[in-house]
Write an enzyme that holds these catalytic residues in place. Structure first.
Site, PDB file in Angstrom:
ATOM      1  CE1 TYR A 132      -3.377  -2.641   0.228  1.00  0.00           C
ATOM      2  CE2 TYR A 132      -4.068  -1.722   2.331  1.00  0.00           C
ATOM      3  CZ  TYR A 132      -4.257  -2.610   1.300  1.00  0.00           C
ATOM      4  OH  TYR A 132      -5.329  -3.460   1.338  1.00  0.00           O
ATOM      5  CG  LEU A 158     -18.111   2.973   2.884  1.00  0.00           C
ATOM      6  CD1 LEU A 158     -17.637   4.366   3.293  1.00  0.00           C
ATOM      7  CD2 LEU A 158     -19.409   2.616   3.580  1.00  0.00           C
ATOM      8  CG  ASN A 180     -16.721   6.238   7.351  1.00  0.00           C
ATOM      9  OD1 ASN A 180     -17.770   6.621   6.850  1.00  0.00           O
ATOM     10  ND2 ASN A 180     -15.604   6.118   6.649  1.00  0.00           N
TER      11      ASN A 180
END
Length: 344
Positions: free
Chosen positions: A127, A262, A312
């Site tokens: 990442y 999402l 969230n």
């Protein structure tokens, strides 16, 4: 997994305009949860030479405990510190922060998330966010025992050595959960799995699991080693999921972590979703996260703005009613933001 770069993973949502409207009622939370967040004390920040595979210089701690299965709990009993019990007996937060592509002020975002009450951070060696996550953890001042860190090794190379490299970048002595990011091009990755088993035995990871794995591939790993993954991290939302996978995971006591819960915002404007969310005074994003919580899966939404981090995590203290939950279930079209569900 957490959303993979472009091949499968991310747990995201940080895109520009998000049609987030504003979006509570009761359904039984199928999996055991704990409302008190207590992690066993363990390794602290990594010393200069870093952790090692085999001959771990900081002690080969054993992380397997006798499983404790608490009674089922209603969703309104959950809070940001609630935990789910893995089949190994260790506990994991019911909600986490995904960090795929979270390369803009990673440290600041992670520190802000921890300040707001997030206790699980998901990342991976590919990442590019692990150094920033390590800095954010240090900046937050949070105790290592109060943090749950998930990271991943790639489908090539030595999984134990890759685990060590990830921990060096994170400035940590162990990971709470180490996953195989995705299956190799051929086979199930039995040698990768053996490498993670070795990393666990050497105290580099409390638990190990997989990401983007199908039922068949998981069975292959179990048949080859006898070791059942604690987690399968896969893309999961009302628009794309598998009842077969959920049944299998429940039978094997494998927790499903949901990346891209999402839908990378691509389904946030769905009229049915908007209608249900507004009924509870919540946003579509909050309804999607809540759907996961009530089905016993563990969502890993991504956010890089404080207002989205706050939104969230504001998904407790209400429940989606059974009828509305079923309406959301019927939205399933096996949708994937990556083109196809990796496990279906």
């Amino acid at each position: 997994m957490a959303e993979n770069d472009t091949s499968a993973r991310a747990v995201v949502w940080f895109e520009p305009a998000d049609a987030r409207l504003a979006s509570p009622t009761p359904v039984t939370f199928d999996r055991p949860i704990h409302s008190s967040f207590t992690e066993p004390t363990g390794a602290q920040m990594v010393p200069p030479n870093g952790p090692t595979c085999r001959g771990h210089e900081h002690g080969a701690a054993s992380w397997n405990e006798t499983p404790v299965l608490p009674p089922k709990s209603k969703g309104t009993d959950m809070d940001p510190k609630s935990e789910i019990t893995l089949h190994t007996g260790t506990k994991m937060p019911v909600l986490g922060l995904g960090t795929w592509q979270l390369t803009n002020d990673t440290a600041g975002t992670v520190a802000a998330a921890l300040e707001l009450g997030y206790r699980m951070i998901d990342t991976s060696g590919d990442y590019g966010t692990q150094p920033g996550i390590g800095d954010g953890i240090n900046r937050s001042g949070i105790e290592r025992a109060d943090l749950y860190l998930v990271t991943k090794v790639e489908e090539t190379g030595d999984a134990c050595q890759a685990t060590r490299k990830n921990l060096d970048e994170l400035q940590l002595d162990y990971a709470d959960l180490m996953l195989i990011h995705r299956p190799p091009r051929t086979g199930a990755g039995e040698n990768l799995w053996r490498g993670l088993i070795r990393a666990k035995e050497d105290g580099l990871a409390k638990d190990i699991g997989v990401s983007n794995y199908s039922v068949e591939l998981i069975e292959t790993l179990i048949d080859a080693t006898g070791e059942v993954p604690a987690v399968n991290q896969i893309e999961w939302s009302p628009f794309g999921y598998s009842d077969d996978m959920l049944r299998y995971a429940t039978e094997k006591q494998i927790v499903i972590q949901a990346y891209s819960p999402l839908t990378r915002t691509r389904r946030l404007r769905n009229e049915t979703l908007i209608g249900i969310a507004s009924k509870y005074g919540k946003s579509p994003a909050q309804a999607l996260i809540r759907w996961n919580l009530q089905r016993g899966t563990v969502p890993l939404p991504k956010a890089n703005r404080r207002q989205h981090l706050e939104e969230n995590i504001d998904v407790f203290y209400f429940e989606i009613g059974e009828e509305d939950l079923e309406i959301l279930n019927r939205l399933n079209e096996h949708y994937s933001s990556l083109g196809m569900l990796s496990y279906a």
